[in-house]
Every structure is written in C-alpha cells, then in structure tokens.
Write a protein that holds these residues in place. Sequence first.
Motif, PDB file in Angstrom:
ATOM      1  N   ASN A   1       0.763  -1.147  -0.017  1.00  0.00           N
ATOM      2  CA  ASN A   1      -0.033   0.034  -0.025  1.00  0.00           C
ATOM      3  C   ASN A   1       0.776   1.287  -0.106  1.00  0.00           C
ATOM      4  N   SER A   2       2.335   0.973   0.113  1.00  0.00           N
ATOM      5  CA  SER A   2       3.241   2.415   0.023  1.00  0.00           C
ATOM      6  C   SER A   2       3.191   2.752  -1.337  1.00  0.00           C
ATOM      7  N   PHE A   3       2.923   1.937  -2.332  1.00  0.00           N
ATOM      8  CA  PHE A   3       2.939   2.259  -3.757  1.00  0.00           C
ATOM      9  C   PHE A   3       1.683   3.279  -4.015  1.00  0.00           C
ATOM     10  N   SER A   4       2.052   4.431  -4.759  1.00  0.00           N
ATOM     11  CA  SER A   4       1.202   5.471  -4.989  1.00  0.00           C
ATOM     12  C   SER A   4       0.406   5.187  -6.371  1.00  0.00           C
ATOM     13  N   LYS A   5       0.869   4.173  -7.011  1.00  0.00           N
ATOM     14  CA  LYS A   5       0.330   3.905  -8.378  1.00  0.00           C
ATOM     15  C   LYS A   5       0.216   2.496  -8.593  1.00  0.00           C
ATOM     16  N   LEU A   6      -1.045   1.899  -9.134  1.00  0.00           N
ATOM     17  CA  LEU A   6      -0.763   0.530  -9.509  1.00  0.00           C
ATOM     18  C   LEU A   6      -0.850   0.492 -11.100  1.00  0.00           C
ATOM     19  N   PRO A   7       0.223  -0.041 -11.632  1.00  0.00           N
ATOM     20  CA  PRO A   7       0.464  -0.154 -13.060  1.00  0.00           C
ATOM     21  C   PRO A   7      -0.842  -0.613 -14.031  1.00  0.00           C
ATOM     22  N   THR A   8      -0.653   0.073 -15.219  1.00  0.00           N
ATOM     23  CA  THR A   8      -1.667  -0.408 -16.226  1.00  0.00           C
ATOM     24  C   THR A   8      -1.205  -1.552 -17.158  1.00  0.00           C
ATOM     25  N   VAL A   9      -2.058  -2.627 -16.920  1.00  0.00           N
ATOM     26  CA  VAL A   9      -1.584  -3.828 -17.871  1.00  0.00           C
ATOM     27  C   VAL A   9      -2.111  -3.808 -19.220  1.00  0.00           C
ATOM     28  N   THR A  10      -3.326  -3.267 -19.294  1.00  0.00           N
ATOM     29  CA  THR A  10      -3.754  -3.116 -20.722  1.00  0.00           C
ATOM     30  C   THR A  10      -4.667  -1.449 -20.873  1.00  0.00           C
ATOM     31  N   ALA A  11      -4.070  -0.741 -21.691  1.00  0.00           N
ATOM     32  CA  ALA A  11      -4.555   0.816 -21.673  1.00  0.00           C
ATOM     33  C   ALA A  11      -5.944   0.613 -22.691  1.00  0.00           C
ATOM     34  N   LYS A  12      -6.998   1.464 -22.197  1.00  0.00           N
ATOM     35  CA  LYS A  12      -7.929   1.886 -23.119  1.00  0.00           C
ATOM     36  C   LYS A  12      -8.677   0.479 -23.658  1.00  0.00           C
ATOM     37  N   VAL A  13      -9.128  -0.348 -22.702  1.00  0.00           N
ATOM     38  CA  VAL A  13     -10.063  -1.551 -23.080  1.00  0.00           C
ATOM     39  C   VAL A  13     -11.426  -1.097 -23.606  1.00  0.00           C
ATOM     40  N   PRO A  14     -11.704  -1.698 -24.671  1.00  0.00           N
ATOM     41  CA  PRO A  14     -12.831  -1.239 -25.301  1.00  0.00           C
ATOM     42  C   PRO A  14     -14.374  -1.477 -24.476  1.00  0.00           C
ATOM     43  N   ASP A  15     -15.191  -0.509 -24.699  1.00  0.00           N
ATOM     44  CA  ASP A  15     -16.382  -0.604 -23.744  1.00  0.00           C
ATOM     45  C   ASP A  15     -17.255  -1.701 -24.158  1.00  0.00           C
ATOM     46  N   PHE A  16     -18.362  -2.107 -23.657  1.00  0.00           N
ATOM     47  CA  PHE A  16     -19.267  -3.098 -23.978  1.00  0.00           C
ATOM     48  C   PHE A  16     -20.145  -2.570 -25.237  1.00  0.00           C
ATOM     49  N   PRO A  17     -20.326  -3.520 -26.289  1.00  0.00           N
ATOM     50  CA  PRO A  17     -21.283  -3.375 -27.367  1.00  0.00           C
ATOM     51  C   PRO A  17     -22.645  -2.952 -26.961  1.00  0.00           C
ATOM     52  N   ALA A  18     -23.392  -1.897 -27.685  1.00  0.00           N
ATOM     53  CA  ALA A  18     -24.620  -1.504 -27.004  1.00  0.00           C
ATOM     54  C   ALA A  18     -25.673  -2.509 -27.103  1.00  0.00           C
ATOM     55  N   SER A  19     -25.326  -3.656 -27.723  1.00  0.00           N
ATOM     56  CA  SER A  19     -26.425  -4.702 -27.645  1.00  0.00           C
ATOM     57  C   SER A  19     -26.193  -5.645 -26.406  1.00  0.00           C
ATOM     58  N   TRP A  20     -25.235  -5.453 -25.853  1.00  0.00           N
ATOM     59  CA  TRP A  20     -25.116  -6.366 -24.444  1.00  0.00           C
ATOM     60  C   TRP A  20     -25.889  -5.553 -23.519  1.00  0.00           C
ATOM     61  N   LYS A  21     -26.862  -6.493 -22.909  1.00  0.00           N
ATOM     62  CA  LYS A  21     -27.986  -5.969 -22.115  1.00  0.00           C
ATOM     63  C   LYS A  21     -27.763  -6.634 -20.548  1.00  0.00           C
ATOM     64  N   ALA A  22     -28.262  -6.155 -19.589  1.00  0.00           N
ATOM     65  CA  ALA A  22     -28.161  -6.660 -18.200  1.00  0.00           C
ATOM     66  C   ALA A  22     -29.541  -7.209 -18.002  1.00  0.00           C
ATOM     67  N   LEU A  23     -29.617  -7.729 -16.939  1.00  0.00           N
ATOM     68  CA  LEU A  23     -31.031  -8.358 -16.671  1.00  0.00           C
ATOM     69  C   LEU A  23     -32.226  -7.513 -16.772  1.00  0.00           C
ATOM     70  N   ASP A  24     -32.078  -6.249 -16.468  1.00  0.00           N
ATOM     71  CA  ASP A  24     -33.394  -5.323 -16.577  1.00  0.00           C
ATOM     72  C   ASP A  24     -33.392  -4.876 -18.163  1.00  0.00           C
ATOM     73  N   GLY A  25     -32.586  -5.382 -19.042  1.00  0.00           N
ATOM     74  CA  GLY A  25     -32.723  -4.711 -20.430  1.00  0.00           C
ATOM     75  C   GLY A  25     -31.961  -3.786 -20.632  1.00  0.00           C
ATOM     76  N   LYS A  26     -31.182  -3.071 -19.485  1.00  0.00           N
ATOM     77  CA  LYS A  26     -30.452  -1.724 -19.857  1.00  0.00           C
ATOM     78  C   LYS A  26     -29.018  -2.169 -20.214  1.00  0.00           C
TER      79      LYS A  26
END
Length: 220
Positions: free
Chosen positions: A26-51
């Motif tokens: 916890n003395s580290f001030s920064k957690l490294p980036t393993v993969t930068a800018k991962v894609p967001d989910f496609p709009a067609s992917w929906k949750a249980l409530d359909g959103k």
Amino acid sequence: MKKNLVLFVLFVLPIVAYLFFASGINSFSKLPTVTAKVPDFPASWKALDGKPVSLDKKITVLGFGGKKVLENRGNIFNLNQKIYQRYHEFKDLQFVTICPEGTQQDVQEIVKAIGAISDTRHWSFVFAKEDEINAYFQTLKLKGKLNDDSGTDHVYIIDKERNLRGRKDPKEYKEGYSTFHPSELSNEMLDDFKIILYEYRAALKKNNSYLKNQKRNVEE
C-alpha cells in the motif's frame, strides 16, 4: 533479562511485524496499467433489466461467469463477501459479470441468493453470445484465457479511463485475481483495490481544490 526478552517477543515483535507488512504494497502510489483503454461493451449487450452497461467513468470489477455460472456461484459469493460488501456503496464503483446468453435464469437465482445478504444494485450481470464474449476477452490482451465455457474464476480491475490495472513486475505479475481463493481476494486484490480507490480520492480532492480556487479567483 530473560523475562524482558519473552515480553518483547510476545508483544513488541508482532506489532513491528504488522507495521512492516501493513506498509508494504500500500506504500505504492500507483497501480500499473496492464492494458490501456480496453473497449467498452457493445450496445447490444444488456443486463437483466434490459439496460446497457458501460465501463466509462466507473471503477469496474469485471468478471466472466461462463455457461456454468450457477455451478461456480461459490466464486461470486467469495467476491461478494471479501470485496463487494465492503465497498459496494462507493459512488463510482460497479461490479460487472459477463455471462453467455441463456444463463439468465441461473443468474436470477444467484442474484436472489446474494440479495438475501447484500444490496445488489451495484452488481450487473451482462449477457452476450459466446463468440462475442470470447472476442471481447481477446481485446483485454491478457496472458490468461477463458475456459471452454467462456468463463474464468478471475476478476479484473478496470479504472474510470478503462485501463485494466494490476501488477507488472515479473516477480509478482498479476492481471487478475482468483475468486476461487478467498485469501487472494483478502490479500492481493484488496491491497491493489485500495490503491485504485486512493488514486481516485486523491484526484477528486485535487479537482475539488482546483474548483474552489477558481471560484475564489472569480469572486475576487
């Protein structure tokens, strides 16, 4: 002399050891980036409530439930007990588990069971076709793989800028955290998660300070 040595071992030494380990990662001030800018989910992917669900502007704990999500529900309960219950009220945090189409009923059973002990409003289960799930996982550019059921027992930390965070040092490389092992959630993941929250709070404090200074300058 011998009595003092015994007292030192019993009382002082454990405190020193605790302080040493508590000030470790916890003395580290920064957690490294393993993969930068991962894609967001496609709009067609929906949750249980359909959103739709988005990774944007949220700290996300991302999981992949797989076709056997009900059979492996113990992993989800471990994550709930060790991380979710402790932090789920944090404003900009969400837990997202991606599952294959057709598992909705199984997921409803899981949500009902978790709901008996936790507030599940900040946990979303998103559904997609298996080939889409596997293709999306590839975009994370990780060493780990999904199993034949399009799932994994690992979860991943993604920050508000959609960067997947972890440990890049070859000696302790960690891109995800096993929900099968509660000890890994309580130790490695909790340590790294605290760093992400610290970063967020520090940035928020800095931004609030800047806004106050701007307001003061305008008023003057």
